[in-house]
Design a protein around this motif. Structure first.
Motif, PDB file in Angstrom:
ATOM      1  N   ILE A   5      59.719  23.965  47.669  1.00  0.00           N
ATOM      2  CA  ILE A   5      58.723  23.418  47.066  1.00  0.00           C
ATOM      3  C   ILE A   5      59.119  22.089  46.661  1.00  0.00           C
ATOM      4  CG2 ILE A   5      57.272  23.915  45.084  1.00  0.00           C
ATOM      5  CD1 ILE A   5      57.354  26.519  45.401  1.00  0.00           C
ATOM      6  N   ALA A   6      58.038  21.269  46.898  1.00  0.00           N
ATOM      7  CA  ALA A   6      58.057  19.896  46.412  1.00  0.00           C
ATOM      8  C   ALA A   6      56.758  19.520  45.820  1.00  0.00           C
ATOM      9  CB  ALA A   6      58.742  18.897  47.476  1.00  0.00           C
ATOM     10  N   THR A  40      53.826  21.199  47.530  1.00  0.00           N
ATOM     11  CA  THR A  40      53.899  21.650  49.241  1.00  0.00           C
ATOM     12  C   THR A  40      55.078  22.525  49.037  1.00  0.00           C
ATOM     13  OG1 THR A  40      53.127  19.688  49.743  1.00  0.00           O
ATOM     14  CG2 THR A  40      54.415  20.667  51.294  1.00  0.00           C
ATOM     15  N   ARG A  41      54.759  23.751  49.806  1.00  0.00           N
ATOM     16  CA  ARG A  41      55.771  24.699  50.121  1.00  0.00           C
ATOM     17  C   ARG A  41      56.016  24.845  51.639  1.00  0.00           C
ATOM     18  NH1 ARG A  41      56.678  30.326  47.979  1.00  0.00           N
ATOM     19  NH2 ARG A  41      55.624  29.771  46.325  1.00  0.00           N
ATOM     20  N   THR A  42      57.082  24.750  51.821  1.00  0.00           N
ATOM     21  CA  THR A  42      57.519  24.772  53.323  1.00  0.00           C
ATOM     22  C   THR A  42      58.634  25.464  53.662  1.00  0.00           C
ATOM     23  OG1 THR A  42      56.837  22.364  53.569  1.00  0.00           O
ATOM     24  CG2 THR A  42      58.522  23.107  54.939  1.00  0.00           C
ATOM     25  N   SER A  43      58.573  26.426  54.755  1.00  0.00           N
ATOM     26  CA  SER A  43      59.559  27.187  55.250  1.00  0.00           C
ATOM     27  C   SER A  43      60.471  26.942  56.627  1.00  0.00           C
ATOM     28  CB  SER A  43      59.233  28.862  55.168  1.00  0.00           C
ATOM     29  OG  SER A  43      58.824  29.198  54.106  1.00  0.00           O
ATOM     30  N   VAL A  44      61.533  26.930  56.651  1.00  0.00           N
ATOM     31  CA  VAL A  44      62.141  26.656  57.906  1.00  0.00           C
ATOM     32  C   VAL A  44      63.037  27.685  58.264  1.00  0.00           C
ATOM     33  CG1 VAL A  44      63.716  25.063  59.259  1.00  0.00           C
ATOM     34  CG2 VAL A  44      62.157  24.060  57.497  1.00  0.00           C
ATOM     35  N   ALA A 110      59.993  18.539  50.320  1.00  0.00           N
ATOM     36  CA  ALA A 110      60.036  20.071  50.961  1.00  0.00           C
ATOM     37  C   ALA A 110      60.544  20.316  52.096  1.00  0.00           C
ATOM     38  CB  ALA A 110      58.509  20.844  50.693  1.00  0.00           C
ATOM     39  N   LEU A 111      60.200  19.462  53.237  1.00  0.00           N
ATOM     40  CA  LEU A 111      60.994  19.923  54.463  1.00  0.00           C
ATOM     41  C   LEU A 111      62.539  19.301  54.484  1.00  0.00           C
ATOM     42  CD1 LEU A 111      60.719  20.483  57.475  1.00  0.00           C
ATOM     43  CD2 LEU A 111      59.907  18.140  57.950  1.00  0.00           C
ATOM     44  N   ALA A 112      62.693  18.281  53.818  1.00  0.00           N
ATOM     45  CA  ALA A 112      64.433  17.845  53.941  1.00  0.00           C
ATOM     46  C   ALA A 112      65.101  19.133  53.104  1.00  0.00           C
ATOM     47  CB  ALA A 112      64.413  16.639  53.212  1.00  0.00           C
ATOM     48  N   SER A 138      58.270   7.219  50.607  1.00  0.00           N
ATOM     49  CA  SER A 138      58.170   7.877  49.152  1.00  0.00           C
ATOM     50  C   SER A 138      58.654   9.202  49.066  1.00  0.00           C
ATOM     51  CB  SER A 138      56.449   7.769  48.953  1.00  0.00           C
ATOM     52  OG  SER A 138      55.808   8.530  49.802  1.00  0.00           O
ATOM     53  N   ALA A 139      58.809  10.195  50.089  1.00  0.00           N
ATOM     54  CA  ALA A 139      59.567  11.238  49.725  1.00  0.00           C
ATOM     55  C   ALA A 139      60.836  11.212  49.165  1.00  0.00           C
ATOM     56  CB  ALA A 139      59.676  12.137  51.089  1.00  0.00           C
ATOM     57  N   ALA A 140      61.536  10.353  49.220  1.00  0.00           N
ATOM     58  CA  ALA A 140      62.795  10.096  48.753  1.00  0.00           C
ATOM     59  C   ALA A 140      62.955  10.243  47.079  1.00  0.00           C
ATOM     60  CB  ALA A 140      63.552   8.753  48.601  1.00  0.00           C
ATOM     61  N   ARG A 141      61.637   9.831  46.447  1.00  0.00           N
ATOM     62  CA  ARG A 141      61.638   9.997  45.043  1.00  0.00           C
ATOM     63  C   ARG A 141      61.082  11.548  44.622  1.00  0.00           C
ATOM     64  NH1 ARG A 141      57.803   4.965  45.489  1.00  0.00           N
ATOM     65  NH2 ARG A 141      56.386   6.582  45.378  1.00  0.00           N
ATOM     66  N   SER A 142      60.292  12.261  45.554  1.00  0.00           N
ATOM     67  CA  SER A 142      59.943  13.633  45.310  1.00  0.00           C
ATOM     68  C   SER A 142      61.129  14.616  45.076  1.00  0.00           C
ATOM     69  CB  SER A 142      58.860  14.117  46.143  1.00  0.00           C
ATOM     70  OG  SER A 142      57.880  13.653  45.887  1.00  0.00           O
TER      71      SER A 142
END
Ligand code: PMV
Length: 334
Positions: A5-6, A40-44, A110-112, A138-142
């Motif tokens: 989650i992010a 955002t919730r992401t599953s891999v 979330a994906l990372a 900008s994802a670097a900051r989340s």
């Protein structure tokens, strides 16, 4: 399967312009607040039987452009993990996508985290931040909880880390329009760099803003933080608007929110406005003033379709311990 989650982050000193398009290195440093709303919730899940990645976005197969970006990102992860296995990726966003509310930041953070977990990469927070950066700057900051500073520099130096001090902050997200933005931030950044006569001035002034912002955090100076925030956003939009062909993200309603912030301040309620690559405006205030700022902005704006969402400092991107539980919640929501 790994689920993460992010949350989105909103920059007080903006990132606008790259020094390296492939490595997604920013031309100047930035500083943001990760929020506690719009997760955002992401599953891999790795799947040997797949010939290519299968990407589900909000319950349906992702658009080809989105799926390609996810696959390009997973290729980076696979290269590091020495794996050729494709993956099933399931993402749910609760932020209006593409409306300048940083869905790409929460999405790639979330994906990372989920992909690093699924492919068995053991990454410390700076390395996760560098990885997320490759999906969307900008994802670097989340990756980071609360206030984060993202350094400019080379591949190794450019990651986000906690600011670690400063006043308790809150935000009110004023959604004036939830439609998709006309020009992606990626394309608009490039056009600004290539055609705006104010681009270099923007970078120089933003570097100075970052130094002043860090000093304001260090001495707990909310007023300076607010003043730099509002001015930095307007300088970024000035540089963007000076591109050719022009790009204008701010709508008439957006400017009304900036005006309302000014009136709130005149009446003794400290709120400062900022806006990303879209028409929506975010008000920065002291944590304890969030509810009042939200109620006041709604009452004073008088725009019936405008939603105002109260937000506080939120957590950094993290895995959800019980993956089966997450899958159940997604199934129920689908
Ligand atoms: O990382 P991107 O491509 O979503 O760019 C984000 C740029 C702004 O949101 C406008 C500014 C920022 O620093 O978040």
């Amino acid at each position: 399967m790994t689920t993460a989650i992010a949350h989105p982050n909103i920059a007080l000193v903006k990132y606008w312009g790259k020094s390296d398009d492939r490595l997604m290195l920013p031309a100047s440093g930035s500083l943001s607040l990760t929020l506690d709303v719009f997760p955002t919730r992401t599953s891999v899940a790795l799947d040997d039987t797949l010939a290519h990645d299968a990407v589900q976005f909000d319950g349906s197969p992702a658009q080809p452009a989105v799926a390609d970006r996810v696959t390009a990102f997973l290729d980076l992860v696979r290269e590091r993990a020495g794996s050729r296995t494709h993956a099933r990726v399931t993402t749910r966003n609760s932020v209006p996508t593409g409306a300048g509310l940083a869905s790409s930041a929460s999405g790639f953070a979330a994906l990372a985290v989920a992909a690093a977990g699924a492919y068995g990469l053991q990454l410390d927070p700076p390395s996760l931040s560098r990885l997320a950066r490759r999906g969307s700057g900008s994802a670097a900051r989340s990756i980071v909880a609360g206030a984060a500073v993202w350094h400019a520099g080379d591949d190794r130096a450019s990651f986000a880390e906690p600011v670690g001090r400063g006043p308790a902050l809150g935000m009110v997200v004023v959604v004036v329009r939830a439609e998709r933005k006309k020009v992606s931030s990626r394309d608009a950044m490039r056009r600004t760099r290539e055609s705006s006569p104010y681009f270099d001035a923007w970078l120089r002034s933003s570097e100075a803003d970052l130094d002043a912002m860090l000093a304001a955090f260090a001495r707990d100076d909310f007023t300076a933080i607010g003043e730099i925030t509002e001015s930095n956003a307007l300088r970024m939009h000035a540089a963007i608007q000076a591109s050719r062909p022009p790009i204008r993200y701010l709508a008439p309603e957006s400017l009304r929110v900036f005006d309302t912030a000014e009136r709130l301040r005149a009446d003794g309620l400290a709120a400062y406005a900022t806006a990303d690559a879209g028409p929506n405006v975010v008000l920065l205030c002291r944590e304890g003033d969030v509810a009042e700022v939200r109620d006041e902005v709604v009452a004073r704006l008088g725009l019936p379709d405008t939603a105002a969402i109260a937000a506080h400092a939120g957590p950094g991107a993290h895995t959800v311990p019980d993956a089966r539980d997450a899958a159940g919640a997604q199934g129920a929501a689908a």
